[in-house]
Design a protein around this motif. Structure first.
Motif, PDB file in Angstrom:
ATOM      1  N   ARG A  31      20.470  46.195  66.460  1.00  0.00           N
ATOM      2  CA  ARG A  31      21.148  46.025  67.747  1.00  0.00           C
ATOM      3  C   ARG A  31      21.966  44.744  67.784  1.00  0.00           C
ATOM      4  NH1 ARG A  31      21.056  43.901  72.670  1.00  0.00           N
ATOM      5  NH2 ARG A  31      19.375  42.442  72.206  1.00  0.00           N
ATOM      6  N   LEU A  32      21.458  43.699  67.147  1.00  0.00           N
ATOM      7  CA  LEU A  32      22.140  42.405  67.145  1.00  0.00           C
ATOM      8  C   LEU A  32      23.192  42.294  66.042  1.00  0.00           C
ATOM      9  CD1 LEU A  32      19.113  40.028  67.851  1.00  0.00           C
ATOM     10  CD2 LEU A  32      20.924  40.698  69.443  1.00  0.00           C
ATOM     11  N   GLY A  33      23.288  43.306  65.197  1.00  0.00           N
ATOM     12  CA  GLY A  33      24.283  43.274  64.126  1.00  0.00           C
ATOM     13  C   GLY A  33      23.946  42.319  63.006  1.00  0.00           C
ATOM     14  N   MET A  34      22.653  42.043  62.832  1.00  0.00           N
ATOM     15  CA  MET A  34      22.232  41.153  61.751  1.00  0.00           C
ATOM     16  C   MET A  34      22.127  41.919  60.434  1.00  0.00           C
ATOM     17  SD  MET A  34      19.376  38.579  63.317  1.00  0.00           S
ATOM     18  CE  MET A  34      19.851  37.227  64.403  1.00  0.00           C
ATOM     19  N   ILE A  35      22.244  41.186  59.343  1.00  0.00           N
ATOM     20  CA  ILE A  35      22.165  41.784  58.008  1.00  0.00           C
ATOM     21  C   ILE A  35      20.997  41.167  57.257  1.00  0.00           C
ATOM     22  CG2 ILE A  35      23.362  42.140  55.808  1.00  0.00           C
ATOM     23  CD1 ILE A  35      26.009  41.748  57.363  1.00  0.00           C
ATOM     24  N   PRO A  36      19.939  41.941  56.977  1.00  0.00           N
ATOM     25  CA  PRO A  36      18.873  41.415  56.130  1.00  0.00           C
ATOM     26  C   PRO A  36      19.336  41.417  54.666  1.00  0.00           C
ATOM     27  CG  PRO A  36      18.181  43.426  57.316  1.00  0.00           C
ATOM     28  CD  PRO A  36      19.663  43.322  57.404  1.00  0.00           C
ATOM     29  N   SER A  37      19.170  40.280  54.000  1.00  0.00           N
ATOM     30  CA  SER A  37      19.410  40.233  52.562  1.00  0.00           C
ATOM     31  C   SER A  37      18.049  40.085  51.908  1.00  0.00           C
ATOM     32  CB  SER A  37      20.323  39.071  52.177  1.00  0.00           C
ATOM     33  OG  SER A  37      20.636  39.132  50.803  1.00  0.00           O
ATOM     34  N   PHE A  38      17.540  41.202  51.400  1.00  0.00           N
ATOM     35  CA  PHE A  38      16.173  41.250  50.893  1.00  0.00           C
ATOM     36  C   PHE A  38      16.068  40.670  49.479  1.00  0.00           C
ATOM     37  CE2 PHE A  38      16.180  45.035  53.769  1.00  0.00           C
ATOM     38  CZ  PHE A  38      15.190  44.617  54.639  1.00  0.00           C
ATOM     39  N   PHE A  39      15.058  39.832  49.287  1.00  0.00           N
ATOM     40  CA  PHE A  39      14.699  39.373  47.940  1.00  0.00           C
ATOM     41  C   PHE A  39      13.682  40.380  47.401  1.00  0.00           C
ATOM     42  CE2 PHE A  39      13.564  35.238  45.426  1.00  0.00           C
ATOM     43  CZ  PHE A  39      13.740  35.922  44.246  1.00  0.00           C
ATOM     44  N   VAL A  40      14.176  41.603  47.146  1.00  0.00           N
ATOM     45  CA  VAL A  40      13.286  42.706  46.797  1.00  0.00           C
ATOM     46  C   VAL A  40      12.610  42.499  45.438  1.00  0.00           C
ATOM     47  CG1 VAL A  40      15.018  44.157  45.653  1.00  0.00           C
ATOM     48  CG2 VAL A  40      13.134  45.240  46.910  1.00  0.00           C
ATOM     49  N   GLY A  41      13.152  41.592  44.633  1.00  0.00           N
ATOM     50  CA  GLY A  41      12.544  41.281  43.343  1.00  0.00           C
ATOM     51  C   GLY A  41      11.126  40.754  43.457  1.00  0.00           C
ATOM     52  N   HIS A  42      10.732  40.304  44.657  1.00  0.00           N
ATOM     53  CA  HIS A  42       9.354  39.839  44.866  1.00  0.00           C
ATOM     54  C   HIS A  42       8.336  40.925  44.539  1.00  0.00           C
ATOM     55  CE1 HIS A  42       9.004  35.859  47.075  1.00  0.00           C
ATOM     56  NE2 HIS A  42      10.286  35.921  46.743  1.00  0.00           N
ATOM     57  N   VAL A  43       8.696  42.190  44.766  1.00  0.00           N
ATOM     58  CA  VAL A  43       7.756  43.277  44.502  1.00  0.00           C
ATOM     59  C   VAL A  43       7.258  43.200  43.063  1.00  0.00           C
ATOM     60  CG1 VAL A  43       7.494  45.783  44.330  1.00  0.00           C
ATOM     61  CG2 VAL A  43       8.746  44.790  46.259  1.00  0.00           C
ATOM     62  N   TYR A  44       8.173  42.995  42.135  1.00  0.00           N
ATOM     63  CA  TYR A  44       7.801  42.934  40.722  1.00  0.00           C
ATOM     64  C   TYR A  44       7.279  41.548  40.338  1.00  0.00           C
ATOM     65  CZ  TYR A  44       8.276  42.835  35.634  1.00  0.00           C
ATOM     66  OH  TYR A  44       8.032  42.695  34.295  1.00  0.00           O
ATOM     67  N   HIS A  45       8.005  40.505  40.705  1.00  0.00           N
ATOM     68  CA  HIS A  45       7.687  39.176  40.195  1.00  0.00           C
ATOM     69  C   HIS A  45       6.474  38.533  40.860  1.00  0.00           C
ATOM     70  CE1 HIS A  45      11.127  38.687  37.491  1.00  0.00           C
ATOM     71  NE2 HIS A  45      11.799  39.404  38.371  1.00  0.00           N
TER      72      HIS A  45
ATOM     73  N   ILE B 117      29.555  37.414  64.071  1.00  0.00           N
ATOM     74  CA  ILE B 117      29.559  36.539  62.887  1.00  0.00           C
ATOM     75  C   ILE B 117      28.696  37.111  61.771  1.00  0.00           C
ATOM     76  CG2 ILE B 117      30.065  34.449  64.237  1.00  0.00           C
ATOM     77  CD1 ILE B 117      27.061  33.723  63.981  1.00  0.00           C
ATOM     78  N   ARG B 118      28.218  38.336  61.960  1.00  0.00           N
ATOM     79  CA  ARG B 118      27.368  38.998  60.962  1.00  0.00           C
ATOM     80  C   ARG B 118      26.285  38.056  60.438  1.00  0.00           C
ATOM     81  NH1 ARG B 118      31.984  42.511  57.555  1.00  0.00           N
ATOM     82  NH2 ARG B 118      32.941  43.398  59.439  1.00  0.00           N
ATOM     83  N   PRO B 119      25.403  37.602  61.312  1.00  0.00           N
ATOM     84  CA  PRO B 119      24.350  36.658  60.883  1.00  0.00           C
ATOM     85  C   PRO B 119      23.428  37.292  59.849  1.00  0.00           C
ATOM     86  CG  PRO B 119      23.908  37.509  63.084  1.00  0.00           C
ATOM     87  CD  PRO B 119      25.274  37.987  62.724  1.00  0.00           C
ATOM     88  N   ILE B 120      23.025  36.480  58.889  1.00  0.00           N
ATOM     89  CA  ILE B 120      22.240  36.963  57.755  1.00  0.00           C
ATOM     90  C   ILE B 120      20.807  36.455  57.838  1.00  0.00           C
ATOM     91  CG2 ILE B 120      22.151  37.174  55.241  1.00  0.00           C
ATOM     92  CD1 ILE B 120      24.743  38.209  56.557  1.00  0.00           C
ATOM     93  N   ILE B 121      19.868  37.367  57.589  1.00  0.00           N
ATOM     94  CA  ILE B 121      18.459  37.001  57.435  1.00  0.00           C
ATOM     95  C   ILE B 121      18.195  36.928  55.935  1.00  0.00           C
ATOM     96  CG2 ILE B 121      16.066  37.598  57.960  1.00  0.00           C
ATOM     97  CD1 ILE B 121      17.173  39.446  60.182  1.00  0.00           C
ATOM     98  N   ILE B 122      18.145  35.722  55.412  1.00  0.00           N
ATOM     99  CA  ILE B 122      17.974  35.551  53.969  1.00  0.00           C
ATOM    100  C   ILE B 122      16.497  35.682  53.588  1.00  0.00           C
ATOM    101  CG2 ILE B 122      18.078  33.851  52.093  1.00  0.00           C
ATOM    102  CD1 ILE B 122      20.728  35.162  52.637  1.00  0.00           C
ATOM    103  N   HIS B 123      16.252  36.520  52.623  1.00  0.00           N
ATOM    104  CA  HIS B 123      14.947  36.857  52.030  1.00  0.00           C
ATOM    105  C   HIS B 123      14.258  37.990  52.799  1.00  0.00           C
ATOM    106  CE1 HIS B 123      15.842  33.538  49.565  1.00  0.00           C
ATOM    107  NE2 HIS B 123      15.239  32.594  50.261  1.00  0.00           N
ATOM    108  N   ALA B 124      14.003  37.795  54.111  1.00  0.00           N
ATOM    109  CA  ALA B 124      13.440  38.864  54.944  1.00  0.00           C
ATOM    110  C   ALA B 124      12.221  39.524  54.282  1.00  0.00           C
ATOM    111  CB  ALA B 124      14.509  39.915  55.246  1.00  0.00           C
ATOM    112  N   GLN B 125      11.450  38.724  53.550  1.00  0.00           N
ATOM    113  CA  GLN B 125      10.317  39.274  52.808  1.00  0.00           C
ATOM    114  C   GLN B 125       9.330  40.008  53.700  1.00  0.00           C
ATOM    115  OE1 GLN B 125       9.193  39.431  49.367  1.00  0.00           O
ATOM    116  NE2 GLN B 125      11.385  39.439  49.545  1.00  0.00           N
ATOM    117  N   LEU B 126       8.933  39.352  54.763  1.00  0.00           N
ATOM    118  CA  LEU B 126       7.853  39.887  55.585  1.00  0.00           C
ATOM    119  C   LEU B 126       8.332  40.280  56.976  1.00  0.00           C
ATOM    120  CD1 LEU B 126       5.698  37.314  53.936  1.00  0.00           C
ATOM    121  CD2 LEU B 126       4.765  39.606  54.250  1.00  0.00           C
TER     122      LEU B 126
END
Length: 528
Positions: A379-393, A359-368
C-alpha cells in the motif's frame, strides 16, 4: 560503434514475449528484437555474434552492496571459514609477514563468523594483543555490524574503560574492563575511522573488484553507505573515468550536506557511470548477532527482542527530509519491529507533508519482515530488497535464534510475489560474493548448507527470481525505462550464460557459468 546481431541461442527478453530469435545492438542500445532474417534486412553490415546454443539475457543489477567495502576487502585479511582461534592467528600472522606490515600500521580482517569456529565465540582482546602486539588490529564480522579490536586499536580509536556506549550500540566490558567486542554503532562508527590504504592501493583494488562484479554478470552496482571520507574517493573514481559499470551511491542521511557538496553533477544523474541515487539509514542490526529488532523474543532469551537504532521522532525527521528533497531512502531493516517502525513513520511523514511523492522507499534485507506486514508494504509503495542468501548461508543460525517455524518465514518471497509486490535480491557484498546465480538458486530451492529445505512454501519460480535481479532491480533504481529487459531503445546491458536457468534442474542453476558480460554493447568480461 559496430552493429552486433546476436542469434542461435536462447534469448530471454523478460518481456511479454519471453523469448526472441535475435537481438540487434548499435551505439550501446538495443536497436531491434525479432527474427534473425528480418533484423538482417538493411543491417547486413552487422557483426554476427553466434551464441552457439548459449543463453543471452539482461545483465544482473546489484540492488544493494557496499562496492567500495568489497574493493577494500581485497586489502584485508580474510577470515572466511576460519575454524578456530589458532586459524585466525595463523592467517593474521601470515598476512603481516607476507605483506611486510610495519610496526604501528593498521591491520583489518573481514568475513569473520564465530558460528564457524570451534569456540563458538569471539576471541578476546588479550588474545588479539598476542597476535598483533605492535599493530592496531580490528576484526569485522561478516554482517558488518559488530567486531572485535585489540588494545592498540582501542587506544587509537580513543576507547577506554570509561567510554560510554553510543546510542544504538554497545562497547562490551567485563568487570569494568574492555573485552574488545563492539556492537552496532559502537562498531560501525569506529570502523569508519580506521585509516584507509594509500590511494594507489585502493584504486588497484577498485579495478579488481569491478572486474569481479562483471564476472558475475553484473553491470550496475551499488555503494550502500556514502560517508564524507568515502565521498572524496568516489568523486575521484568518477572523474578518473575508471568505471566501466554503472555505480550508484546512497548517502548517509546524517551526513548528507557534507557528502552532497562533493557530489555536484552526480546527484540522480550519471557522470562517468557514477551517480548518487538517494539516502541511507539504519534501523536495527543483524539477526545472526541477535541485534535485529524484533516483535517477539529471541529463542532462549525471554524478554529480549534487541533494540532500535533510533527513535520514532528521529526516523520521521529523516523520512521528511527524503520526501522534501525527493530522494529515495534505503532503510536497513532486518527485524519485524524495525520494519514496523519504518512503515509507521513513513505513513506519518507522508500524511504530515500531505505529499503524493513516490520515492520508492527500500526495505534493505527484510529478513524477518512479517507476512502480515506485506499488505502495508504494498500500500505504501515500498520495495523489499531481500537478502535471501541467508537461507543457505545462515539458515541454521536463524533456526537457533528463532525456532524452525519463524526461521522458515525469513525472506517471505512467495507471499510477497502473491501480494504483487515488486521485490529485489542482493548479496550485501562484501558480506557474501555478489553471485546472482547462487542467489537465484537459493530463492528457488531454499536449501540450507546441509541440504534441508527452509520454508518450502516460500520457494518461488526461477523466472520470478531472475526478475528480482533484473527488471525489478531496474525499477528500484527508477531505471525501468533503460534497463532490466531486452527491449528496443533500452541499454544493451547483457549477459551470456552457458545454460538457460529456466531449462535446467533447479540445483544446476548455481553451477551455471557467466561466459560474457556486456555493458552498453561493449564486452566488460569474457571467460577464459
Amino acid at each position: 560503434m559496430t552493429k552486433k546481431l546476436f542469434y542461435n541461442g536462447d534469448i530471454i527478453t523478460l518481456e511479454d514475449n519471453l523469448y526472441a530469435d535475435a537481438v540487434l545492438v548499435e551505439n550501446g542500445k538495443i536497436l531491434s528484437v525479432g527474427k534473425k532474417d528480418e533484423l538482417l534486412n538493411g543491417n547486413e553490415d552487422a557483426e554476427m555474434v553466434d551464441l552457439q546454443g548459449n543463453t543471452l539475457m539482461p545483465s544482473f543489477i546489484d540492488a544493494h552492496s557496499h562496492f567500495f567495502g568489497y574493493a577494500n576487502s581485497k586489502l584485508q585479511v580474510s577470515l572466511e571459514d576460519a575454524v578456530d582461534f589458532e586459524d585466525i592467528a595463523d592467517r593474521i600472522k601470515s598476512f603481516i609477514e607476507k605483506n611486510d606490515i610495519q610496526k604501528g600500521a593498521w591491520i583489518t580482517a573481514n568475513n569473520f563468523d564465530y558460528n564457524t569456529l570451534a569456540e563458538k565465540t569471539y576471541p578476546r582482546i588479550d588474545f588479539l594483543d598476542k597476535i598483533a602486539p605492535e599493530n592496531p588490529l580490528i576484526i569485522s564480522n561478516k554482517s558488518g555490524h559488530n567486531g572485535v579490536a585489540n588494545s592498540l586499536a582501542m587506544k587509537e580509536l580513543g576507547i577506554t574503560n570509561d567510554t560510554p556506549d553510543p546510542e544504538g550500540g554497545v562497547i562490551f566490558k567485563e568487570n569494568g574492563e574492555l573485552t574488545g567486542y563492539l556492537e552496532e554503532n559502537a562498531f560501525i562508527n569506529n570502523v569508519q575511522r580506521v585509516p584507509m590504504p594509500s590511494t594507489e592501493e585502493l584504486m588497484k583494488a577498485v579495478i579488481k573488484a569491478q572486474d569481479d562484479y562483471a564476472s558475475y554478470g553484473i553491470t550496475t552496482m551499488q555503494e550502500g553507505m556514502v560517508m564524507p571520507l568515502l565521498a572524496d574517493l568516489l568523486a575521484y573514481i568518477a572523474h578518473s573515468k575508471m568505471l566501466k559499470l554503472d555505480y550508484i551511491g546512497y548517502v548517509d542521511i546524517k551526513e548528507k550536506d557534507k557528502v552532497l557538496e562533493k557530489m555536484q553533477g552526480c546527484v540522480k544523474e550519471y557522470h562517468n557511470h557514477f551517480k548518487i541515487g538517494g539516502f541511507k539509514t539504519f534501523l536495527d542490526g543483524s539477526p545472526q548477532a541477535r541485534t535485529a529488532y524484533m516483535r517477539t523474543d529471541y529463542k532462549g532469551q525471554e524478554g529480549y527482542r534487541a533494540y532500535p537504532v533510533m527513535s520514532e521522532e528521529e526516523l520521521e525527521k529523516q523520512i521528511e527530509i527524503a520526501l522534501k528533497e525527493n530522494m529515495q531512502l534505503l532503510a536497513h531493516c532486518n527485524g519485524d519491529a524495525a520494519v514496523a517502525q519504518y512503515l509507521e513513520q513513513y505513513k506519518i511523514a507522508k500524511e504530515k507533508l500531505n505529499t503524493t511523492e513516490d520515492i520508492r522507499p527500500i526495505i534493505i534485507h527484510a529478513q524477518l519482515i512479517g507476512v502480515d506486514q506485506l499488505p502495508e508494504v504494498k500500500r505504501l509503495g515500498m520495495i523489499p530488497s531481500f537478502f535471501v542468501g541467508h537461507v543457505y548461508h545462515w539458515g541454521h543460525i536463524h533456526v537457533e535464534n528463532f525456532g524452525l517455524d519463524r526461521a522458515s518465514k525469513i525472506s517471505p518471497t512467495k507471499t510477497a510475489l502473491d501480494e504483487g509486490i515488486k521485490f529485489t535480491f542482493h548479496q550485501d557484498a562484501p558480506v557474501i560474493e555478489p553471485n546472482m546465480l547462487e542467489t537465484i538458486w537459493i530463492a528457488a530451492a531454499r536449501k540450507m548448507k546441509d541440504g534441508t529445505v527452509l520454508g518450502e512454501d516460500q520457494r518461488i519460480p526461477v523466472l520470478a527470481a531472475i526478475e528480482a535481479v533484473t527488471k525489478n532491480a531496474a525499477y528500484q533504481y527508477f531505471e525501468e525505462d533503460i534497463k532490466g529487459t531486452i527491449k528496443e531503445n533500452k541499454l544493451a546491458d547483457l549477459v551470456i550464460l552457458d545454460k538457460n536457468p529456466l531449462k535446467v534442474d533447479i540445483d544446476e542453476i548455481r553451477n551455471i557459468k557467466v561466459l560474457e558480460t556486456i555493458k552498453e554493447g561493449n564486452t566488460v568480461y569474457k571467460a577464459k
